[in-house]
Design a protein around this motif. Structure first.
Motif, short mmCIF file in Angstrom:
data_model
loop_
_atom_site.label_atom_id
_atom_site.label_comp_id
_atom_site.label_asym_id
_atom_site.label_seq_id
_atom_site.Cartn_x
_atom_site.Cartn_y
_atom_site.Cartn_z
N LYS A 209 0.85 -1.20 0.00
CA LYS A 209 0.00 0.00 0.00
C LYS A 209 0.88 1.25 0.00
O LYS A 209 1.92 1.30 0.65
CB LYS A 209 -0.91 0.03 1.24
CG LYS A 209 -2.05 -0.94 1.19
CD LYS A 209 -3.12 -0.45 0.26
CE LYS A 209 -4.36 -1.30 0.36
NZ LYS A 209 -5.37 -0.94 -0.60
N GLU A 210 0.43 2.28 -0.71
CA GLU A 210 1.20 3.53 -0.79
C GLU A 210 1.28 4.22 0.57
O GLU A 210 2.31 4.77 0.94
CB GLU A 210 0.58 4.46 -1.83
CG GLU A 210 1.36 5.73 -2.03
CD GLU A 210 0.81 6.60 -3.14
OE1 GLU A 210 1.40 7.67 -3.38
OE2 GLU A 210 -0.22 6.25 -3.76
N TYR A 211 0.16 4.20 1.32
CA TYR A 211 0.12 4.86 2.61
C TYR A 211 -0.10 3.84 3.72
O TYR A 211 -0.93 2.95 3.60
CB TYR A 211 -0.99 5.93 2.64
CG TYR A 211 -0.79 6.96 1.56
CD1 TYR A 211 0.32 7.80 1.58
CD2 TYR A 211 -1.68 7.08 0.51
CE1 TYR A 211 0.53 8.74 0.59
CE2 TYR A 211 -1.48 8.02 -0.50
CZ TYR A 211 -0.37 8.85 -0.45
OH TYR A 211 -0.16 9.77 -1.43
N ASP A 212 0.67 3.99 4.78
CA ASP A 212 0.56 3.15 5.98
C ASP A 212 0.70 1.66 5.69
O ASP A 212 -0.06 0.84 6.21
CB ASP A 212 -0.78 3.43 6.69
CG ASP A 212 -0.95 4.89 7.03
OD1 ASP A 212 0.04 5.55 7.38
OD2 ASP A 212 -2.10 5.38 6.94
N PRO A 213 1.71 1.25 4.89
CA PRO A 213 1.87 -0.18 4.60
C PRO A 213 2.18 -0.99 5.86
O PRO A 213 2.88 -0.51 6.76
CB PRO A 213 3.05 -0.20 3.62
CG PRO A 213 3.81 1.04 3.91
CD PRO A 213 2.78 2.05 4.32
N SER A 214 1.60 -2.18 5.93
CA SER A 214 1.83 -3.17 6.99
C SER A 214 1.36 -2.74 8.38
O SER A 214 1.61 -3.43 9.35
CB SER A 214 3.30 -3.58 7.05
OG SER A 214 3.70 -4.16 5.83
#
Length: 134
Positions: free
Chosen positions: A26-31
């Protein structure tokens, strides 16, 4: 700075809340561990986005829902997240976009995003005050 509107859904079962581990790509807030949700599309109302995102992300349709609050989340973009509460839905919950989804206690959960923590605290505050939500 442009504001990007999003919807997030606090799904409740007994005294548990459904949380997701966001996909690592994900581009924002991955994992990160978060309340599931997604971006509103151009021209969409909050309700339309909520229904679309619940189907796209979790394969469910809510039977009832209520707006809880709206909070800003500064990440790679400035998001205004509209939080909704639902405790009844149709369909089997499937994790279609997140790495995983799982149920966690309302009182002790591993949320990584500050806005999500505030939204869940607001839900608990209203519930403890006897306000019916969802």
């Amino acid at each position: 700075m442009q504001v990007h509107e999003c919807v997030s859904f606090i799904l409740l079962k007994d005294d548990q809340v459904l949380l997701e581990k966001r996909a690592k790509d994900k581009e924002y807030d991955p994992s990160l561990i978060a309340i599931p949700g997604g971006h509103m599309e151009l021209g969409e109302t909050q309700e339309q986005a909520l229904l679309r995102e619940l189907k796209e992300e979790l394969n469910i349709v809510p039977k009832s829902y209520v707006h809880l609050c709206s909070l800003y989340h500064p990440t790679g973009e400035l998001q205004l997240i509209h939080y909704y509460v639902a405790n009844r839905w149709e369909g089997e919950i499937l994790s279609l976009e997140a790495d995983e989804v799982s149920w966690h206690s309302l009182n002790s959960n591993p949320l990584d995003i500050e806005a999500d923590k505030v939204a869940l605290a607001e839900y608990r505050r209203l519930k403890n005050a006897g306000v019916e939500l969802g």
